[in-house]
Design a protein around this motif. Structure first.
Motif, short mmCIF file in Angstrom:
data_model
loop_
_atom_site.label_atom_id
_atom_site.label_comp_id
_atom_site.label_asym_id
_atom_site.label_seq_id
_atom_site.Cartn_x
_atom_site.Cartn_y
_atom_site.Cartn_z
N GLU A 1 -35.01 32.23 -28.77
CA GLU A 1 -35.86 32.70 -27.69
C GLU A 1 -35.14 34.13 -27.02
O GLU A 1 -35.73 34.76 -26.40
N GLY A 2 -33.85 34.26 -27.36
CA GLY A 2 -33.46 35.38 -26.59
C GLY A 2 -33.83 36.64 -27.34
O GLY A 2 -34.04 37.88 -26.62
N GLU A 3 -34.62 36.66 -28.42
CA GLU A 3 -35.13 38.04 -28.67
C GLU A 3 -36.66 37.88 -28.73
O GLU A 3 -37.49 39.01 -29.02
N GLY B 1 -29.98 23.27 -32.09
CA GLY B 1 -29.88 24.63 -32.00
C GLY B 1 -30.91 25.44 -31.15
O GLY B 1 -31.33 26.63 -31.74
N TYR B 2 -31.20 24.99 -30.26
CA TYR B 2 -32.61 25.50 -29.23
C TYR B 2 -32.47 25.23 -27.64
O TYR B 2 -31.95 24.08 -27.51
N ALA B 3 -32.33 26.28 -27.12
CA ALA B 3 -32.16 26.16 -25.65
C ALA B 3 -30.78 25.72 -25.16
O ALA B 3 -29.61 25.81 -25.93
N GLY B 4 -30.52 24.92 -24.17
CA GLY B 4 -29.49 24.44 -23.47
C GLY B 4 -28.49 25.22 -22.62
O GLY B 4 -28.74 26.38 -22.49
N THR C 1 -27.14 27.49 -24.93
CA THR C 1 -26.06 27.20 -25.87
C THR C 1 -26.32 26.63 -27.23
O THR C 1 -25.43 26.72 -27.99
N LYS C 2 -27.59 26.14 -27.43
CA LYS C 2 -28.00 25.77 -28.75
C LYS C 2 -27.25 24.65 -29.58
O LYS C 2 -26.86 25.07 -30.69
#
Length: 344
Positions: A39-41, A153-156, A126-127
Protein backbone atom coordinates in the motif's frame (compact mmCIF):
# COMPACT_ATOMS: atom_id res chain seq x y z
CA UNK A 1 -5.74 -12.17 13.28
CA UNK A 2 -7.12 -9.20 15.21
CA UNK A 3 -8.05 -10.02 18.80
CA UNK A 4 -11.76 -10.61 19.37
CA UNK A 5 -11.72 -8.68 22.62
CA UNK A 6 -10.52 -5.13 22.89
CA UNK A 7 -9.15 -5.76 26.36
CA UNK A 8 -7.33 -8.86 25.21
CA UNK A 9 -5.90 -6.83 22.34
CA UNK A 10 -4.20 -4.41 24.67
CA UNK A 11 -1.19 -6.66 25.14
CA UNK A 12 2.38 -5.63 25.69
CA UNK A 13 4.86 -7.52 23.56
CA UNK A 14 7.43 -9.26 25.71
CA UNK A 15 8.53 -12.37 23.83
CA UNK A 16 8.21 -13.34 20.18
CA UNK A 17 10.23 -15.31 17.67
CA UNK A 18 12.67 -13.35 15.54
CA UNK A 19 11.52 -13.11 11.93
CA UNK A 20 13.19 -12.68 8.58
CA UNK A 21 13.42 -9.36 6.76
CA UNK A 22 10.10 -8.04 5.52
CA UNK A 23 8.90 -9.26 2.15
CA UNK A 24 5.85 -7.42 0.76
CA UNK A 25 2.99 -9.71 -0.28
CA UNK A 26 2.65 -10.30 -4.00
CA UNK A 27 -0.24 -11.24 -6.21
CA UNK A 28 -0.33 -12.73 -9.68
CA UNK A 29 -1.71 -10.76 -12.55
CA UNK A 30 -3.63 -12.33 -15.41
CA UNK A 31 -0.38 -12.69 -17.30
CA UNK A 32 1.16 -14.57 -14.41
CA UNK A 33 3.48 -11.72 -13.46
CA UNK A 34 3.96 -10.69 -9.87
CA UNK A 35 2.66 -7.38 -8.68
CA UNK A 36 3.52 -5.86 -5.31
CA UNK A 37 0.53 -5.39 -3.04
CA UNK A 38 2.34 -2.79 -0.99
CA UNK A 39 0.00 0.00 0.00
CA UNK A 40 2.85 2.38 0.61
CA UNK A 41 3.44 2.58 -3.11
CA UNK A 42 -0.15 2.60 -4.26
CA UNK A 43 -0.56 6.26 -3.43
CA UNK A 44 2.06 7.18 -6.00
CA UNK A 45 1.87 8.26 -9.60
CA UNK A 46 1.03 5.43 -11.98
CA UNK A 47 3.37 4.40 -14.73
CA UNK A 48 2.68 5.91 -18.12
CA UNK A 49 4.49 6.66 -21.33
CA UNK A 50 6.63 9.49 -22.59
CA UNK A 51 6.20 12.99 -21.26
CA UNK A 52 3.19 12.15 -19.09
CA UNK A 53 5.16 9.49 -17.26
CA UNK A 54 7.94 11.95 -16.57
CA UNK A 55 5.48 14.52 -15.23
CA UNK A 56 3.67 12.06 -12.98
CA UNK A 57 6.60 10.38 -11.28
CA UNK A 58 8.94 13.33 -11.32
CA UNK A 59 11.49 11.89 -13.73
CA UNK A 60 11.27 15.07 -15.72
CA UNK A 61 12.51 17.09 -12.75
CA UNK A 62 16.18 17.76 -13.45
CA UNK A 63 16.94 19.50 -10.18
CA UNK A 64 20.01 18.51 -8.22
CA UNK A 65 19.72 16.31 -5.14
CA UNK A 66 17.88 18.22 -2.43
CA UNK A 67 17.67 15.60 0.33
CA UNK A 68 21.18 14.58 1.37
CA UNK A 69 21.83 11.32 3.14
CA UNK A 70 22.41 11.90 6.85
CA UNK A 71 22.99 9.48 9.69
CA UNK A 72 20.99 9.79 12.88
CA UNK A 73 24.09 11.10 14.66
CA UNK A 74 24.39 13.90 12.12
CA UNK A 75 20.84 15.14 12.72
CA UNK A 76 19.58 17.56 15.35
CA UNK A 77 16.57 16.23 17.26
CA UNK A 78 16.36 19.13 19.70
CA UNK A 79 13.58 21.71 19.59
CA UNK A 80 12.80 24.77 21.69
CA UNK A 81 9.32 25.43 20.30
CA UNK A 82 6.71 27.13 22.45
CA UNK A 83 3.00 27.81 22.30
CA UNK A 84 1.84 31.20 21.07
CA UNK A 85 1.60 32.15 24.78
CA UNK A 86 5.25 31.23 25.36
CA UNK A 87 4.82 27.87 27.09
CA UNK A 88 7.45 25.19 26.45
CA UNK A 89 6.40 21.90 24.92
CA UNK A 90 6.11 18.97 27.33
CA UNK A 91 4.64 16.30 25.07
CA UNK A 92 6.39 14.88 21.99
CA UNK A 93 4.56 12.49 19.67
CA UNK A 94 6.27 10.85 16.73
CA UNK A 95 4.56 8.97 13.92
CA UNK A 96 6.10 6.96 11.08
CA UNK A 97 4.90 4.60 8.37
CA UNK A 98 7.79 2.15 8.60
CA UNK A 99 6.76 -0.01 5.61
CA UNK A 100 7.39 -3.36 7.27
CA UNK A 101 8.56 -3.70 10.85
CA UNK A 102 11.00 -6.52 10.21
CA UNK A 103 12.76 -4.61 7.43
CA UNK A 104 12.68 -1.48 9.60
CA UNK A 105 14.31 -3.30 12.51
CA UNK A 106 16.98 -4.54 10.12
CA UNK A 107 17.74 -0.88 9.37
CA UNK A 108 18.25 -0.09 13.08
CA UNK A 109 14.80 1.43 13.37
CA UNK A 110 14.75 1.43 17.17
CA UNK A 111 17.86 3.62 17.15
CA UNK A 112 15.58 6.39 15.91
CA UNK A 113 13.36 6.02 18.98
CA UNK A 114 16.38 6.43 21.23
CA UNK A 115 17.48 9.57 19.38
CA UNK A 116 14.04 11.16 19.17
CA UNK A 117 12.90 10.04 22.64
CA UNK A 118 9.18 10.72 22.02
CA UNK A 119 6.58 10.29 24.73
CA UNK A 120 4.46 8.38 22.22
CA UNK A 121 5.69 6.76 19.02
CA UNK A 122 3.11 5.58 16.50
CA UNK A 123 3.96 3.27 13.61
CA UNK A 124 1.92 2.18 10.61
CA UNK A 125 2.18 -0.56 7.99
CA UNK A 126 3.94 -3.02 10.27
CA UNK A 127 3.03 -5.94 7.96
CA UNK A 128 3.39 -8.47 10.77
CA UNK A 129 1.00 -10.60 12.81
CA UNK A 130 1.16 -10.54 16.60
CA UNK A 131 2.37 -14.13 16.60
CA UNK A 132 5.36 -13.30 14.38
CA UNK A 133 6.33 -9.99 15.98
CA UNK A 134 10.11 -10.04 16.64
CA UNK A 135 11.16 -9.56 20.27
CA UNK A 136 13.64 -6.92 19.06
CA UNK A 137 10.72 -4.47 18.76
CA UNK A 138 10.84 -3.92 22.52
CA UNK A 139 12.48 -0.69 23.67
CA UNK A 140 13.46 0.01 27.25
CA UNK A 141 11.21 2.56 28.91
CA UNK A 142 8.23 1.99 26.60
CA UNK A 143 5.04 -0.04 26.71
CA UNK A 144 4.45 -1.49 23.22
CA UNK A 145 1.05 -2.27 21.68
CA UNK A 146 0.34 -3.86 18.31
CA UNK A 147 -2.56 -4.58 16.01
CA UNK A 148 -2.50 -6.79 12.93
CA UNK A 149 -5.02 -7.84 10.33
CA UNK A 150 -6.27 -11.08 8.87
CA UNK A 151 -3.66 -11.06 6.09
CA UNK A 152 -0.03 -11.64 7.02
CA UNK A 153 2.35 -9.07 5.57
CA UNK A 154 -0.34 -6.42 5.11
CA UNK A 155 -1.27 -3.19 6.95
CA UNK A 156 -0.95 -3.22 10.77
CA UNK A 157 -0.21 -0.54 13.38
CA UNK A 158 1.73 -0.13 16.59
CA UNK A 159 2.21 2.31 19.46
CA UNK A 160 5.02 2.86 21.97
CA UNK A 161 4.09 4.77 25.13
CA UNK A 162 6.40 5.97 27.92
CA UNK A 163 3.42 6.34 30.25
CA UNK A 164 1.12 3.34 30.41
CA UNK A 165 -2.31 4.35 29.05
CA UNK A 166 -5.48 4.09 31.08
CA UNK A 167 -6.85 1.79 28.39
CA UNK A 168 -5.85 0.64 24.91
CA UNK A 169 -8.44 -0.42 22.34
CA UNK A 170 -8.18 -1.64 18.78
CA UNK A 171 -10.24 -0.80 15.71
CA UNK A 172 -13.19 1.58 15.48
CA UNK A 173 -15.84 -0.80 16.79
CA UNK A 174 -17.17 -2.08 13.46
CA UNK A 175 -16.09 -5.57 12.45
CA UNK A 176 -16.14 -4.89 8.70
CA UNK A 177 -13.57 -2.13 9.20
CA UNK A 178 -11.45 -3.81 11.85
CA UNK A 179 -10.03 -6.75 9.91
CA UNK A 180 -6.82 -5.05 8.80
CA UNK A 181 -5.33 -3.76 12.07
CA UNK A 182 -5.56 -0.11 11.09
CA UNK A 183 -6.38 1.74 14.32
CA UNK A 184 -5.08 1.78 17.89
CA UNK A 185 -6.48 4.14 20.52
CA UNK A 186 -4.78 4.85 23.84
CA UNK A 187 -6.64 6.78 26.51
CA UNK A 188 -4.62 9.11 28.72
CA UNK A 189 -5.77 11.45 31.46
CA UNK A 190 -6.06 14.55 29.26
CA UNK A 191 -6.52 13.16 25.75
CA UNK A 192 -7.10 10.22 23.47
CA UNK A 193 -4.14 9.17 21.31
CA UNK A 194 -5.16 7.57 18.02
CA UNK A 195 -2.82 6.13 15.43
CA UNK A 196 -4.32 5.16 12.09
CA UNK A 197 -3.30 3.69 8.78
CA UNK A 198 -6.13 4.77 6.52
CA UNK A 199 -7.03 2.38 3.65
CA UNK A 200 -5.50 3.20 0.29
CA UNK A 201 -7.88 3.44 -2.65
CA UNK A 202 -5.55 1.19 -4.63
CA UNK A 203 -4.19 1.02 -8.13
CA UNK A 204 -7.03 1.76 -10.50
CA UNK A 205 -9.00 3.15 -7.51
CA UNK A 206 -10.44 -0.30 -6.85
CA UNK A 207 -11.18 0.57 -3.18
CA UNK A 208 -12.18 4.19 -3.68
CA UNK A 209 -15.85 3.62 -2.88
CA UNK A 210 -15.02 1.61 0.23
CA UNK A 211 -12.48 4.19 1.34
CA UNK A 212 -14.65 7.27 0.85
CA UNK A 213 -18.23 6.06 1.26
CA UNK A 214 -17.70 3.57 4.06
CA UNK A 215 -14.38 3.88 5.90
CA UNK A 216 -14.13 7.70 5.97
CA UNK A 217 -17.71 8.00 7.21
CA UNK A 218 -17.26 5.42 9.96
CA UNK A 219 -13.86 6.75 11.04
CA UNK A 220 -15.18 10.31 11.21
CA UNK A 221 -18.02 9.13 13.45
CA UNK A 222 -15.51 7.29 15.66
CA UNK A 223 -13.36 10.41 16.03
CA UNK A 224 -16.37 12.57 16.89
CA UNK A 225 -17.45 10.15 19.64
CA UNK A 226 -13.98 10.27 21.19
CA UNK A 227 -13.87 14.05 20.93
CA UNK A 228 -17.16 14.29 22.81
CA UNK A 229 -15.36 12.79 25.83
CA UNK A 230 -11.96 14.46 25.74
CA UNK A 231 -9.56 16.00 23.18
CA UNK A 232 -8.16 13.73 20.48
CA UNK A 233 -4.72 13.55 18.88
CA UNK A 234 -4.61 11.56 15.64
CA UNK A 235 -1.25 10.69 14.09
CA UNK A 236 -0.64 8.41 11.16
CA UNK A 237 -0.57 7.71 7.46
CA UNK A 238 -3.92 9.08 6.30
CA UNK A 239 -3.25 8.24 2.65
CA UNK A 240 -4.38 11.59 1.27
CA UNK A 241 -2.62 14.70 0.01
CA UNK A 242 -5.23 17.23 1.08
CA UNK A 243 -4.20 20.31 -0.85
CA UNK A 244 -2.40 20.97 -4.14
CA UNK A 245 0.56 22.15 -2.08
CA UNK A 246 0.77 18.72 -0.44
CA UNK A 247 2.35 16.95 -3.42
CA UNK A 248 4.91 17.79 -6.07
CA UNK A 249 2.78 17.21 -9.15
CA UNK A 250 -0.90 17.92 -8.43
CA UNK A 251 -1.95 18.58 -12.04
CA UNK A 252 -1.07 15.08 -13.26
CA UNK A 253 -2.41 13.17 -10.24
CA UNK A 254 -6.07 14.18 -10.06
CA UNK A 255 -7.12 10.57 -10.64
CA UNK A 256 -4.38 8.95 -8.58
CA UNK A 257 -5.12 7.22 -5.27
CA UNK A 258 -4.50 9.67 -2.46
CA UNK A 259 -5.40 12.78 -4.46
CA UNK A 260 -8.86 12.17 -5.86
CA UNK A 261 -11.55 14.79 -5.12
CA UNK A 262 -13.45 12.21 -3.06
CA UNK A 263 -10.52 11.43 -0.77
CA UNK A 264 -9.66 15.08 -0.31
CA UNK A 265 -13.28 15.88 0.48
CA UNK A 266 -13.33 13.10 3.06
CA UNK A 267 -10.42 14.71 4.91
CA UNK A 268 -12.07 18.12 4.66
CA UNK A 269 -15.21 16.64 6.20
CA UNK A 270 -13.19 15.31 9.14
CA UNK A 271 -11.61 18.71 9.76
CA UNK A 272 -15.03 20.35 9.61
CA UNK A 273 -16.12 18.22 12.56
CA UNK A 274 -13.85 20.11 14.95
CA UNK A 275 -10.35 18.92 14.03
CA UNK A 276 -7.24 20.69 12.78
CA UNK A 277 -4.37 19.73 10.48
CA UNK A 278 -1.69 20.96 12.88
CA UNK A 279 1.03 21.30 10.25
CA UNK A 280 -1.02 23.51 7.93
CA UNK A 281 -2.23 25.55 10.90
CA UNK A 282 1.39 26.47 11.61
CA UNK A 283 2.71 26.47 8.04
CA UNK A 284 -0.22 27.25 5.71
CA UNK A 285 1.90 28.09 2.66
CA UNK A 286 5.02 25.94 3.08
CA UNK A 287 5.89 24.01 -0.06
CA UNK A 288 7.96 20.85 -0.30
CA UNK A 289 6.62 19.55 3.01
CA UNK A 290 6.51 15.91 1.96
CA UNK A 291 6.50 12.76 4.09
CA UNK A 292 6.42 10.08 1.37
CA UNK A 293 8.54 9.47 -1.71
CA UNK A 294 8.11 6.54 -4.09
CA UNK A 295 11.17 4.33 -4.32
CA UNK A 296 11.45 4.59 -8.09
CA UNK A 297 12.95 7.39 -10.24
CA UNK A 298 15.10 8.74 -7.36
CA UNK A 299 12.02 10.61 -6.16
CA UNK A 300 13.31 11.04 -2.63
CA UNK A 301 16.66 12.48 -3.62
CA UNK A 302 14.85 14.96 -5.91
CA UNK A 303 12.18 15.63 -3.27
CA UNK A 304 9.33 14.59 -5.57
CA UNK A 305 6.93 13.57 -2.84
CA UNK A 306 3.55 13.62 -1.14
CA UNK A 307 2.41 14.68 2.33
CA UNK A 308 0.43 11.64 3.42
CA UNK A 309 1.27 11.63 7.15
CA UNK A 310 -0.56 13.94 9.54
CA UNK A 311 -0.93 15.08 13.12
CA UNK A 312 -4.58 16.03 13.50
CA UNK A 313 -5.76 17.53 16.78
CA UNK A 314 -9.05 18.53 18.31
CA UNK A 315 -9.72 22.20 17.63
CA UNK A 316 -9.67 23.01 21.33
CA UNK A 317 -5.99 21.96 21.46
CA UNK A 318 -4.89 24.71 19.05
CA UNK A 319 -3.56 26.90 21.87
CA UNK A 320 -1.53 23.94 23.16
CA UNK A 321 0.29 23.49 19.86
CA UNK A 322 4.02 24.23 19.82
CA UNK A 323 5.33 22.79 16.56
CA UNK A 324 4.96 20.17 13.87
CA UNK A 325 8.19 18.86 12.35
CA UNK A 326 8.88 16.66 9.33
CA UNK A 327 12.05 14.59 9.79
CA UNK A 328 12.76 14.28 6.08
CA UNK A 329 16.39 13.28 6.59
CA UNK A 330 15.53 10.15 8.60
CA UNK A 331 15.90 7.06 6.41
CA UNK A 332 14.51 3.54 6.79
CA UNK A 333 11.22 3.66 4.90
CA UNK A 334 9.57 5.31 1.90
CA UNK A 335 7.99 7.62 4.48
CA UNK A 336 9.74 9.77 7.09
CA UNK A 337 8.74 10.46 10.70
CA UNK A 338 6.60 13.43 11.69
CA UNK A 339 6.74 15.12 15.10
CA UNK A 340 4.02 16.84 17.08
CA UNK A 341 4.99 19.05 20.03
CA UNK A 342 2.35 20.19 22.52
CA UNK A 343 2.08 21.74 25.94
CA UNK A 344 -0.53 19.86 27.95
Amino acid sequence: MPPKSKKKAAKEVVDADAAAAEEPPVKKTKKGKKDEADEGEEATPKKGKGKKKDEENGDGDKKKVVIPTMTLDEQDFSCSAKTKDGLDWNLKISSWNINGIRAWLGKEGTAYIEKEAPDVFCVQETKCSLEKMPDTVNVDGYHAYWSSGDTEGYAGTGMYCKTKPIEVTYGIGESKHDKEGRVITAEFEKFYMVTAYIPNSGRGLTRLNYRTKEWDVAFQDYMKKLDDKKPVILCGDLNVAHLDIDLKNPKTNKKTAGFTPQEREGFTNLLNEGFVDSFRLLYPEQEGAYTFWAYFMNNRSKDVGWRLDYSVISERLKDNLCDNIIRKFVQGSDHCPIILLLNL
